[in-house]
Design an enzyme around this catalytic site. Structure first.
Site, PDB file in Angstrom:
ATOM      1  N   LYS A 283      29.284  49.811  45.808  1.00  0.00           N
ATOM      2  CA  LYS A 283      28.849  48.438  46.231  1.00  0.00           C
ATOM      3  C   LYS A 283      28.316  48.628  47.867  1.00  0.00           C
ATOM      4  O   LYS A 283      29.193  49.186  48.396  1.00  0.00           O
ATOM      5  CB  LYS A 283      30.013  47.609  46.320  1.00  0.00           C
ATOM      6  CG  LYS A 283      29.596  46.102  46.491  1.00  0.00           C
ATOM      7  CD  LYS A 283      30.697  45.036  45.750  1.00  0.00           C
ATOM      8  CE  LYS A 283      30.221  43.744  46.065  1.00  0.00           C
ATOM      9  NZ  LYS A 283      31.141  42.855  45.199  1.00  0.00           N
ATOM     10  N   GLU A 372      38.704  31.906  34.687  1.00  0.00           N
ATOM     11  CA  GLU A 372      39.471  30.703  35.010  1.00  0.00           C
ATOM     12  C   GLU A 372      40.295  29.665  33.888  1.00  0.00           C
ATOM     13  O   GLU A 372      41.187  29.180  34.243  1.00  0.00           O
ATOM     14  CB  GLU A 372      38.169  29.679  35.342  1.00  0.00           C
ATOM     15  CG  GLU A 372      37.567  30.005  36.739  1.00  0.00           C
ATOM     16  CD  GLU A 372      36.574  31.206  36.633  1.00  0.00           C
ATOM     17  OE1 GLU A 372      36.344  31.727  35.412  1.00  0.00           O
ATOM     18  OE2 GLU A 372      35.832  31.879  37.702  1.00  0.00           O
ATOM     19  N   ARG A 400      34.870  26.061  33.697  1.00  0.00           N
ATOM     20  CA  ARG A 400      35.276  26.888  32.688  1.00  0.00           C
ATOM     21  C   ARG A 400      36.420  26.557  31.976  1.00  0.00           C
ATOM     22  O   ARG A 400      36.453  27.045  30.810  1.00  0.00           O
ATOM     23  CB  ARG A 400      35.415  28.379  33.085  1.00  0.00           C
ATOM     24  CG  ARG A 400      34.066  29.237  33.345  1.00  0.00           C
ATOM     25  CD  ARG A 400      33.760  29.856  32.229  1.00  0.00           C
ATOM     26  NE  ARG A 400      32.269  30.312  32.205  1.00  0.00           N
ATOM     27  CZ  ARG A 400      32.011  31.400  32.524  1.00  0.00           C
ATOM     28  NH1 ARG A 400      32.799  32.274  32.920  1.00  0.00           N
ATOM     29  NH2 ARG A 400      30.794  31.835  32.673  1.00  0.00           N
TER      30      ARG A 400
HETATM   31  C1  LIG Z   1      32.689  32.128  36.419  1.00  0.00           C
HETATM   32  C2  LIG Z   1      32.606  32.719  37.751  1.00  0.00           C
HETATM   33  N1  LIG Z   1      33.759  32.824  38.707  1.00  0.00           N
HETATM   34  C3  LIG Z   1      33.656  33.303  39.743  1.00  0.00           C
HETATM   35  C4  LIG Z   1      32.295  33.525  40.398  1.00  0.00           C
HETATM   36  C5  LIG Z   1      32.178  34.246  41.689  1.00  0.00           C
HETATM   37  N2  LIG Z   1      31.742  35.760  41.887  1.00  0.00           N
HETATM   38  C6  LIG Z   1      30.504  35.996  42.038  1.00  0.00           C
HETATM   39  S1  LIG Z   1      30.206  37.480  42.111  1.00  0.00           S
HETATM   40  C7  LIG Z   1      31.913  37.830  41.890  1.00  0.00           C
HETATM   41  C8  LIG Z   1      32.256  39.290  41.644  1.00  0.00           C
HETATM   42  C9  LIG Z   1      31.539  39.842  40.356  1.00  0.00           C
HETATM   43  O1  LIG Z   1      31.799  41.333  40.600  1.00  0.00           O
HETATM   44  P1  LIG Z   1      31.302  42.244  39.583  1.00  0.00           P
HETATM   45  O2  LIG Z   1      30.764  41.626  38.208  1.00  0.00           O
HETATM   46  O3  LIG Z   1      31.837  43.520  39.565  1.00  0.00           O
HETATM   47  O4  LIG Z   1      29.641  42.366  40.288  1.00  0.00           O
HETATM   48  P2  LIG Z   1      29.405  43.019  41.545  1.00  0.00           P
HETATM   49  O5  LIG Z   1      29.413  42.156  42.689  1.00  0.00           O
HETATM   50  O6  LIG Z   1      30.791  43.844  42.001  1.00  0.00           O
HETATM   51  O7  LIG Z   1      28.278  43.922  41.545  1.00  0.00           O
HETATM   52  C10 LIG Z   1      32.585  36.448  41.926  1.00  0.00           C
HETATM   53  C11 LIG Z   1      34.051  36.722  41.507  1.00  0.00           C
HETATM   54  C12 LIG Z   1      31.320  33.615  39.519  1.00  0.00           C
HETATM   55  N3  LIG Z   1      30.226  33.675  39.894  1.00  0.00           N
HETATM   56  N4  LIG Z   1      31.428  32.955  38.229  1.00  0.00           N
END
Ligand SMILES: Cc1ncc(C[n+]2csc(CCOP(=O)(O)OP(=O)(O)O)c2C)c(N)n1
Length: 640
Positions: A283, A372, A400
């Site tokens: 990342k 969630e 959710r």
């Molecule tokens: C249902 C939901 N909960 C929380 C989020 C907030 N959120 C956006 S990106 C993220 C992290 C995602 O991690 P990953 O899937 O590993 O992607 P990365 O950013 O590491 O590439 C979160 C928690 C969201 N978008 N949707």
């Protein structure tokens, strides 16, 4: 600067490039991400991490007909850059410009508008089956899922289904060891095992030669060797879980090595069943500060200074305190005093500013991951056992857990506290993230208390009230800087509004943090000679019928103001109560979010467009009084 990137008008143009040019292209894509995202806060590190993966996918498949879904969609920028949107990339996350998430209105390469995590595998699998049913069985369908999103229940629902259906289906696991914060949970350990294994794809030959030395004889032995091989391979590479679910597990492979990515995508393309390709990425790749501190650089503030080689010298840090800060500080204080209070986050420790709580109360802080639904049911269990759980989840993501709010919390009348951050318009994220619906979806449940602070003064007493209350409570507050209305603040009492000032021409009834805006609007109108009152409603449920129905009875015009959808919202609650009491409801006017999805843009811009700023509220008052001059015995002079 963007010598090659500027020639890529569609993914087909990628095929004209040789390996060296493709490498240069990935550098130019990163330069462009740094250039544009230095100007405004946006998802940064996640996008830097998928540049090569994005290019490799577009080189291997043809997404004019094949299907590609990026889970969540926050890492869609490289995809936008090579699908005809480079020239407009400057406008990303600004009003009228490109959205920061996939948007089918922008491009045929974006299939769903998304922003919530976890659904890509389901929609991609659905597309595969839909294509089969409509005569396109040759189309490939691919979901790119992050390791942060992977533990979401729905991903496993999709994998369970995909393993059973056995169709050709590719799930790319983009494993960068990060959610927004470092990923948590047992699944993380499973994926980490795969990383530590020296015998991964590069060394598969080695693995094969080791396994072929297992001493078996005859046909049975060959089969047994295959089984042992498969089992050992999966176990050794941490992929056993996926294999058990019916996926062929391949990887892990280096997600920044374009030839390797292309090779393995080509290899798995025609595997007959579902495949999970485990791709390791960093990342923030390509920007040292971002890869060293991916938490800050998930959505960093504006860059103050950039040096050569994408070296970010400093970030512009804002000084103003937000509602989120005030809530997390208050929670911290309450947790210090009351050992029953715990906090549950669904992977949003950073967004909810819970870092201090995480470090100082490790036994009462629970990051359940992007789960969630589980988080709410888990809180219900805690509450049943006598604890006081605070579920700290953004309004939009709490959707959710609608069913768990109903069944596990409300139906049992359990004292779970929901702190619903980002309630209202969230600004540049747009329709996937606006917290538009929590007022209706919380107020419909019996037992639920629904509150919103009118300003900073209300926050601490509301949280204290919630902790003492013997039932479920939701408190909504916006993504905004704190504001205060100077006044003698009245204590928080169940179902009691606070009358700021009474007025005989019109009453503005604010539910939540548009209260300061209403106070300013009333002041302005008073200068014009109108007698306008303001009520800080504080509670949407139970509603303060004594105060609010009196306003409906006595005032010719009552304007409700809320930062949530009008359908089923606070204004609707007042209409219902007035109707039930047999009052004339013609003088009630509701201001709030309309019955269409509100686009992205700065919160202030969007509020102004919807008439939810001082000018808009004043205009609504004047227009409505103008319509009813007889109610005042005289015509009012209206100036716009
Ligand atoms: C249902 C939901 N909960 C929380 C989020 C907030 N959120 C956006 S990106 C993220 C992290 C995602 O991690 P990953 O899937 O590993 O992607 P990365 O950013 O590491 O590439 C979160 C928690 C969201 N978008 N949707």
């Amino acid at each position: 600067m963007s010598e090659i990137l500027s020639t890529i008008n569609s993914p087909q143009d990628l095929h004209k490039l040789n390996d060296a040019q493709l490498t240069k292209l990935t550098q130019e894509m990163r330069d462009e991400l740094v250039r544009v995202l230095s100007m405004r806060p946006a998802h940064f590190a996640s996008n830097l991490g998928v540049v090569e993966l994005c290019v490799a996918l577009h080189l291997t498949f043809d997404f004019r007909k094949d299907r590609l879904i990026w889970d969540t969609g926050h890492q869609i920028y490289p995809h936008k850059l090579i699908t005809g949107r480079f020239k407009n990339f400057d406008s990303i996350r600004t009003k009228g410009g490109l959205m920061g998430y996939p948007n089918p209105a922008e491009s045929e390469y974006d299939l769903f508008m998304t922003g919530h995590a976890g659904c890509a595998a389901s929609t991609a699998l659905g597309l595969k089956l839909g294509d089969e049913l409509t005569g396109h069985p040759e189309r490939y369908s691919i979901a790119v899922v992050g390791d942060g999103a992977l533990p979401s229940g729905i991903v496993f629902e999709a994998m369970n289904n995909a393993g059973h259906l056995g169709r050709k289906f590719l799930m790319v696991l983009n494993d960068n060891q990060m959610s927004i914060c470092p990923r948590v949970g047992a699944m993380a350990t499973c994926l980490d095992r795969a990383r530590l294994n020296p015998l991964y794809v590069g060394g598969k030959k080695q693995l094969r030669s080791i396994l072929s030395k297992v001493p078996f004889v005859g046909d049975f032995a060959n089969q047994a060797v295959d089984h042992v091989r498969d089992g050992l391979k999966a176990l050794l590479t941490g992929g056993m879980l996926f294999e058990e679910l019916g996926f062929h597990y391949v990887g892990p492979i280096d997600g920044h090595d374009l030839p390797t990515l292309r090779h393995w995508l080509q290899q798995v393309k025609d595997v007959p069943g579902p495949v999970l390709l485990h791709v390791l990425t960093v990342k923030g790749q390509g920007v040292p500060q971002a890869s060293e501190d991916p938490v800050t650089y998930h959505t960093p503030p504006v860059f103050e200074k950039i040096g050569p080689e994408r070296n970010i010298i400093s970030l512009k840090r804002g000084g103003s305190k937000a509602y989120t800060d005030a809530v997390s500080t208050a929670l911290y204080e309450i947790m210090t005093e009351d050992k029953r209070v715990s906090v549950i986050t669904a992977a949003m420790c950073q967004g909810n500013k819970l870092e201090r709580i995480r470090s100082d109360f490790p036994d009462r802080f629970f990051d359940v991951g992007i789960c969630e639904s589980h988080g709410v049911a888990f809180a219900a269990g805690m509450a049943k056992a006598g604890a006081k759980p605070v579920v700290d989840i953004y309004s939009t993501f709490l959707q959710r857990s609608f069913d768990q709010i109903f069944q596990e919390v409300s139906l049992q009348n359990l004292p779970v506290i929901f702190t619903m951050d980002r309630a209202g318009l969230t600004g540049p994220d747009g329709p996937t993230h606006h917290g538009s619906y929590d007022i209706p979806y919380m107020r419909m449940f019996p037992h639920m208390v629904v509150m919103a602070p009118g300003d900073e003064h209300d926050i601490v007493p509301m949280l204290r009230f919630a902790v003492d209350h013997q039932g479920p409570v939701g408190i909504r507050y916006p993504k905004a800087n704190l504001e205060r209305v100077e006044r003698a603040v009245s204590p928080i009492e169940l179902g009691q509004a606070e009358v700021h000032e009474w007025g005989s021409d019109a009453m503005l009834v604010a539910f939540g943090t548009l209260f300061p805006v209403c106070v300013k609007a009333a002041e302005k109108l008073r200068q014009e000679g109108l007698d306008i009152g303001v009520i800080n409603a504080r509670f949407c449920k139970p509603l303060d019928k004594n105060t609010l129905l009196r306003a409906v009875e006595e005032c010719p015009l009552v304007i409700t103001v809320e930062e949530g959808v009008l359908e089923g919202g606070f204004g609707s609650a007042l209409l219902e109560a007035s109707n039930q009491a047999g009052l004339d409801t013609r003088g009630i006017v509701r201001l709030g979010l309309p019955d269409h999805f509100v686009e992205h843009g700065e919160r202030a811009e969007l509020l102004a467009d919807l008439g939810l700023d001082v000018a808009g509220i004043c205009k609504t008052v004047r227009t409505n009084l103008e319509k009813r001059p007889s109610a005042f015995g005289q015509s009012l002079a209206i100036e716009d």
